[in-house]
Write a protein that holds these residues in place. Structure first.
Motif, PDB file in Angstrom:
ATOM      1  N   LEU A  68      11.768  -0.839   6.138  1.00 43.10           N
ATOM      2  CA  LEU A  68      11.602  -0.638   4.527  1.00 43.10           C
ATOM      3  C   LEU A  68      12.731  -1.263   3.782  1.00 43.10           C
ATOM      4  O   LEU A  68      12.370  -2.159   2.889  1.00 43.10           O
ATOM      5  CB  LEU A  68      11.224   0.512   4.284  1.00 43.10           C
ATOM      6  CG  LEU A  68       9.847   1.174   4.511  1.00 43.10           C
ATOM      7  CD1 LEU A  68       9.754   2.655   4.203  1.00 43.10           C
ATOM      8  CD2 LEU A  68       8.978   0.534   3.565  1.00 43.10           C
ATOM      9  N   HIS A  69      13.729  -0.934   4.074  1.00 42.29           N
ATOM     10  CA  HIS A  69      15.233  -1.241   3.559  1.00 42.29           C
ATOM     11  C   HIS A  69      15.294  -2.874   3.319  1.00 42.29           C
ATOM     12  O   HIS A  69      15.561  -3.417   2.442  1.00 42.29           O
ATOM     13  CB  HIS A  69      16.518  -0.701   3.915  1.00 42.29           C
ATOM     14  CG  HIS A  69      17.655  -0.866   3.517  1.00 42.29           C
ATOM     15  ND1 HIS A  69      18.107  -0.732   2.278  1.00 42.29           N
ATOM     16  CD2 HIS A  69      18.772  -1.548   4.069  1.00 42.29           C
ATOM     17  CE1 HIS A  69      19.343  -0.865   1.949  1.00 42.29           C
ATOM     18  NE2 HIS A  69      19.735  -1.542   3.129  1.00 42.29           N
ATOM     19  N   SER A  73      14.326  -5.704   0.416  1.00 41.82           N
ATOM     20  CA  SER A  73      15.437  -6.607  -0.122  1.00 41.82           C
ATOM     21  C   SER A  73      14.843  -8.125   0.205  1.00 41.82           C
ATOM     22  O   SER A  73      15.110  -8.941  -0.768  1.00 41.82           O
ATOM     23  CB  SER A  73      16.483  -6.364   0.998  1.00 41.82           C
ATOM     24  OG  SER A  73      17.593  -7.572   0.698  1.00 41.82           O
ATOM     25  N   ALA A  74      14.149  -8.441   1.237  1.00 47.66           N
ATOM     26  CA  ALA A  74      13.600  -9.635   1.543  1.00 47.66           C
ATOM     27  C   ALA A  74      12.528  -9.999   0.402  1.00 47.66           C
ATOM     28  O   ALA A  74      12.801 -11.353   0.083  1.00 47.66           O
ATOM     29  CB  ALA A  74      12.929  -9.599   2.831  1.00 47.66           C
ATOM     30  N   ARG A  75      11.987  -9.165  -0.085  1.00 49.60           N
ATOM     31  CA  ARG A  75      10.894  -9.432  -0.923  1.00 49.60           C
ATOM     32  C   ARG A  75      11.637  -9.776  -2.392  1.00 49.60           C
ATOM     33  O   ARG A  75      11.129 -10.827  -2.986  1.00 49.60           O
ATOM     34  CB  ARG A  75       9.877  -8.265  -1.047  1.00 49.60           C
ATOM     35  CG  ARG A  75       8.829  -8.532  -2.196  1.00 49.60           C
ATOM     36  CD  ARG A  75       8.251  -7.220  -2.688  1.00 49.60           C
ATOM     37  NE  ARG A  75       9.110  -6.261  -3.250  1.00 49.60           N
ATOM     38  CZ  ARG A  75       8.927  -4.800  -3.655  1.00 49.60           C
ATOM     39  NH1 ARG A  75       7.783  -4.621  -3.993  1.00 49.60           N
ATOM     40  NH2 ARG A  75      10.075  -4.202  -4.123  1.00 49.60           N
ATOM     41  N   ASP A  76      12.626  -8.958  -2.754  1.00 49.20           N
ATOM     42  CA  ASP A  76      13.247  -9.330  -3.881  1.00 49.20           C
ATOM     43  C   ASP A  76      14.044 -10.365  -4.061  1.00 49.20           C
ATOM     44  O   ASP A  76      14.157 -11.273  -5.014  1.00 49.20           O
ATOM     45  CB  ASP A  76      14.163  -7.964  -4.265  1.00 49.20           C
ATOM     46  CG  ASP A  76      13.277  -6.618  -4.465  1.00 49.20           C
ATOM     47  OD1 ASP A  76      11.900  -6.756  -4.539  1.00 49.20           O
ATOM     48  OD2 ASP A  76      14.157  -5.674  -4.397  1.00 49.20           O
ATOM     49  N   VAL A  93      14.571  -7.545  10.752  1.00 49.39           N
ATOM     50  CA  VAL A  93      13.303  -6.944  10.903  1.00 49.39           C
ATOM     51  C   VAL A  93      12.543  -7.277  12.305  1.00 49.39           C
ATOM     52  O   VAL A  93      12.316  -6.505  12.990  1.00 49.39           O
ATOM     53  CB  VAL A  93      12.494  -7.140   9.642  1.00 49.39           C
ATOM     54  CG1 VAL A  93      11.044  -6.493   9.990  1.00 49.39           C
ATOM     55  CG2 VAL A  93      12.883  -6.648   8.389  1.00 49.39           C
ATOM     56  N   LYS A  94      12.612  -8.441  12.447  1.00 47.36           N
ATOM     57  CA  LYS A  94      11.905  -8.768  13.724  1.00 47.36           C
ATOM     58  C   LYS A  94      12.821  -8.323  14.946  1.00 47.36           C
ATOM     59  O   LYS A  94      11.983  -7.839  16.185  1.00 47.36           O
ATOM     60  CB  LYS A  94      12.016 -10.517  13.944  1.00 47.36           C
ATOM     61  CG  LYS A  94      10.855 -11.196  13.349  1.00 47.36           C
ATOM     62  CD  LYS A  94      11.424 -12.586  12.720  1.00 47.36           C
ATOM     63  CE  LYS A  94      11.521 -13.427  14.139  1.00 47.36           C
ATOM     64  NZ  LYS A  94      11.699 -15.025  14.000  1.00 47.36           N
ATOM     65  N   GLU A 137       3.271  -1.152   5.680  1.00 48.94           N
ATOM     66  CA  GLU A 137       1.988  -1.845   5.542  1.00 48.94           C
ATOM     67  C   GLU A 137       1.737  -2.510   4.215  1.00 48.94           C
ATOM     68  O   GLU A 137       1.426  -3.482   3.894  1.00 48.94           O
ATOM     69  CB  GLU A 137       0.838  -1.019   5.934  1.00 48.94           C
ATOM     70  CG  GLU A 137       0.698  -0.789   7.378  1.00 48.94           C
ATOM     71  CD  GLU A 137      -0.635  -0.817   8.060  1.00 48.94           C
ATOM     72  OE1 GLU A 137      -0.965  -1.898   8.529  1.00 48.94           O
ATOM     73  OE2 GLU A 137      -1.474   0.160   7.951  1.00 48.94           O
ATOM     74  N   PHE A 138       1.921  -1.515   3.084  1.00 48.00           N
ATOM     75  CA  PHE A 138       1.865  -1.923   1.628  1.00 48.00           C
ATOM     76  C   PHE A 138       2.951  -3.111   1.413  1.00 48.00           C
ATOM     77  O   PHE A 138       2.498  -4.116   0.599  1.00 48.00           O
ATOM     78  CB  PHE A 138       2.234  -0.784   0.731  1.00 48.00           C
ATOM     79  CG  PHE A 138       1.035   0.316   0.630  1.00 48.00           C
ATOM     80  CD1 PHE A 138      -0.142   0.341   1.392  1.00 48.00           C
ATOM     81  CD2 PHE A 138       1.019   1.318  -0.335  1.00 48.00           C
ATOM     82  CE1 PHE A 138      -1.354   1.121   1.384  1.00 48.00           C
ATOM     83  CE2 PHE A 138      -0.004   2.186  -0.547  1.00 48.00           C
ATOM     84  CZ  PHE A 138      -1.058   2.175   0.521  1.00 48.00           C
ATOM     85  N   LEU A 139       3.919  -2.911   1.875  1.00 47.22           N
ATOM     86  CA  LEU A 139       5.188  -4.198   1.543  1.00 47.22           C
ATOM     87  C   LEU A 139       4.657  -5.326   2.058  1.00 47.22           C
ATOM     88  O   LEU A 139       4.790  -6.529   1.555  1.00 47.22           O
ATOM     89  CB  LEU A 139       6.557  -3.899   1.995  1.00 47.22           C
ATOM     90  CG  LEU A 139       7.357  -3.359   1.024  1.00 47.22           C
ATOM     91  CD1 LEU A 139       8.664  -2.661   1.934  1.00 47.22           C
ATOM     92  CD2 LEU A 139       7.819  -4.257   0.039  1.00 47.22           C
TER      93      LEU A 139
END
Ligand code: HEM
Length: 288
Positions: A68-69, A73-76, A93-94, A137-139
């Motif tokens: 999640l962390h 961050s990847a999204r931002d 993450v992978k 899942e939401f992210l």
């Protein structure tokens, strides 16, 4: 062995000795007392295998926390047009996903009869109530407002999920970045009700197809598309290993959360986070 019967020993080096004398110890820093006293098997009489079950869930939750962390961050970073830095986050993450998937083999050593010895003590608790899993899942874009009331008993979890539900997902931010890079992204994908899941969009498939047909032109976007496909593949591998592990432990029995069990889990294998990245493959394959 060094001198006859004595096994080789490591001398304490100066640095190691000095660390022992410092105020903060290893256990202090990691809050190990708390972490290692958070396993509370419930079965009476006590059952040897319940600890495995608890540790497997707790370690998964710790990794979910890190996922999640990294994903937030990847999204931002995508929002800030820092594509390379975002891909660095996804690379981590992978690896976490691979670890989580590999970890199922430990739980697979639990036989049906061993699980049956403590299953009743779990009552109605189920991984279905993992708010961190739902947050991941939401992210990634699998938004489902119906999942929020599942956490009525946990206001903090519910608030986190409600917030994520209403924010753009990683994929929404990737699509927005494609638009800023000049790709013909349909306007309805750039300003919408983020609490709804992304719907497959044929025009977006065409935009992504242009990237795949001339990778050199936008290499970083091309690479990012493949990273996202890796991420989704890995997610599905985790789901599949969960399903197969559950199948070998409870067969066709219902889940503790009340679902049909394996059939319910199988349905999740049909979900996709990034539909256009899969549609584009069919189009390219059929065009040859
Ligand atoms: C003996 C071990 C396990 C069994 C028999 C089992 C069984 C199930 C079943 C039947 C469901 C469907 C909901 C329900 O009716 O309960 C489920 C959901 C779930 N489980 Fe497990 N599970 C096991 C271990 C784990 C572990 C170690 C994790 C790691 C966190 C986990 C995470 C989840 C998650 C996240 C869901 C929700 C999946 C979704 O909504 O698609 N499970 N599990």
């Amino acid at each position: 062995m060094t001198d006859g019967a004595r096994p080789a020993q490591r001398d304490l080096e100066g640095g190691v000795e000095r660390d022992f004398r410092q105020a903060m110890s290893y256990g202090d820093y990691l809050d190990l007392d708390r972490l290692l006293s958070a396993q509370h098997p419930l079965a009476q009489p006590p059952q040897h295998d319940e600890l495995l079950f608890i540790v497997q869930h707790q370690t998964s939750e710790l990794w979910f926390k890190l996922v999640l962390h990294e994903l937030r961050s990847a999204r931002d970073l995508l929002r800030g047009d820092q594509l390379a830095a975002s891909l660095k986050r996804l690379a981590r993450v992978k690896h976490i996903q691979s670890t989580l998937t590999e970890q199922w083999s430990v739980l697979a050593t639990l036989t049906p009869s061993e699980y049956a010895q403590f299953r009743d003590f779990l009552a109605t608790s189920s991984g279905f109530q993992s708010y961190q899993y739902r947050a991941v899942e939401f992210l990634l874009g699998n938004k489902n407002a119906d999942m929020v009331p599942v956490f009525d008993h946990d206001p903090v979890a519910q608030e986190m999920l409600t917030q994520l539900l209403h924010e753009p997902s990683l994929y929404d931010e990737f699509i927005a970045l494609l638009a800023r890079r000049g790709l013909p992204v349909p306007a309805e994908l750039l300003d919408r009700d983020w609490s709804k899941p992304h719907q497959a969009n044929p025009a977006l498939v065409q935009a992504i197809r242009a990237v795949y047909e001339d990778p050199e032109e936008r290499w970083d976007i091309y690479e990012a598309c493949e990273e996202l496909v890796d991420l989704e593949d890995n997610f599905q591998f985790w789901r599949f290993r969960h399903l197969k592990t559950v199948e070998r432990i409870i067969g066709s029995a219902r889940g503790t959360g009340g679902s049909s069990g394996v059939p319910f889990l199988r349905k999740a294998l049909e979900l996709t986070f990034f539909p256009e990245l899969y549609s584009v493959r069919g189009q390219i394959a059929e065009s040859r």
